[in-house]
Design a protein around this motif. Structure first.
Motif, mmCIF file in Angstrom:
data_model
loop_
_atom_site.group_PDB
_atom_site.id
_atom_site.type_symbol
_atom_site.label_atom_id
_atom_site.label_comp_id
_atom_site.label_asym_id
_atom_site.label_seq_id
_atom_site.Cartn_x
_atom_site.Cartn_y
_atom_site.Cartn_z
ATOM 1 N N ARG A 128 -14.083 20.476 11.286
ATOM 2 C CA ARG A 128 -13.572 20.417 12.634
ATOM 3 C C ARG A 128 -14.358 21.740 13.368
ATOM 4 N N GLU A 129 -14.733 22.679 12.780
ATOM 5 C CA GLU A 129 -15.610 23.466 13.492
ATOM 6 C C GLU A 129 -16.956 22.829 13.733
ATOM 7 N N GLN A 130 -17.400 22.388 12.809
ATOM 8 C CA GLN A 130 -18.926 21.404 13.168
ATOM 9 C C GLN A 130 -18.950 20.682 14.195
ATOM 10 N N PRO A 146 -5.551 22.379 12.411
ATOM 11 C CA PRO A 146 -4.569 22.781 11.239
ATOM 12 C C PRO A 146 -4.745 24.215 10.951
ATOM 13 N N GLY A 147 -5.620 25.031 11.451
ATOM 14 C CA GLY A 147 -5.946 26.348 11.180
ATOM 15 C C GLY A 147 -7.041 26.521 10.114
ATOM 16 N N ALA A 148 -7.240 26.067 9.387
ATOM 17 C CA ALA A 148 -8.435 25.854 8.305
ATOM 18 C C ALA A 148 -9.534 25.028 8.943
ATOM 19 N N ASN A 149 -10.713 25.251 8.528
ATOM 20 C CA ASN A 149 -11.832 24.628 8.814
ATOM 21 C C ASN A 149 -11.992 23.344 8.168
ATOM 22 N N ALA A 150 -11.044 22.396 8.371
ATOM 23 C CA ALA A 150 -10.691 21.373 7.382
ATOM 24 C C ALA A 150 -11.758 20.216 7.774
#
Length: 211
Positions: A128-130, A146-150
């Motif tokens: 997600r962050e990428q 979702p909160g985490a960098n999933a």
């Protein structure tokens, strides 16, 4: 009623997957790991469940390798777990039956961005962050958080949502098309970049855990 944790009240008998692992080793060589540390890293959980590592971990580079691995596992009746980045909070990575863990973190390319219709095509290991870092210069962003960098594959598999869901929806609302490896090892495509279609069953939402 027992007050013991579920993992202690149910004795799971793990099947013997040695033939499947041998076939996978012959096909993939060093891409397949049976190292205990690697297996434990891919079977971790942030729930009360104890670590239940897979019998083997396969790092794949493309969809053809995923399909080949699934075909072998289907032949030898070995279950499979898809692994993106390991941010699961609900035990999705636990392998109580000694599954093969297919690690897709190396499939992390952003393939196409279509600014004019606000769509992007990515490989499953993209996080997600990428993705948001890549889209930032175009003035775009991926809203599901979702909160985490999933990873995208994990978010699709769990129909992730998050704090932006009220305004932007969940993963089932933003996924237009998928390339899916079936249990038999076939590669199929669901959907198109078109945002609306009445052509047959909605397999995209079926595969993205739509309920």
């Amino acid at each position: 009623m027992s007050s013991l944790p579920l993992s202690q009240t149910h004795n799971t008998i793990k099947p013997d997957h040695s033939l499947a692992i041998t076939a996978l080793q012959e096909r993939f060589g060093k891409q397949l790991s049976v190292n205990s540390t690697v297996r434990e890293q891919h079977g971790h959980t942030m729930t009360w469940l104890t670590n239940q590592p897979p019998d083997a971990v396969l790092t794949v580079q493309d969809k053809q390798e995923v399909a080949a691995a699934v075909e072998i596992c289907n032949q030898y009746e070995m279950p499979v777990i898809a692994f993106g980045i390991g941010s699961s909070l609900e035990g999705q990575l636990n392998a109580p039956y000694g599954e093969l863990c297919i690690d897709m973190h190396a499939m992390n390319a952003i393939l196409q961005v279509h600014n004019e219709d606000l769509t992007v095509t990515v490989q499953p290991g993209v996080t997600r962050e990428q993705l948001n870092h890549y889209l930032r210069d175009a003035g775009l962003f991926f809203p599901i958080d979702p909160g985490a960098n999933a990873s995208i594959v994990g978010m699709v598999a769990t129909r992730a949502s998050g704090t932006n869901a009220v305004r932007y929806g969940t993963m089932k609302d933003v996924v237009l098309a998928l390339e899916v490896v079936t249990a038999s090892g076939d590669i199929v495509r669901t959907g198109t970049r078109a945002k609306k279609s009445a052509a047959g069953y909605d397999l995209t939402r079926l595969k993205s855990k739509h309920t």
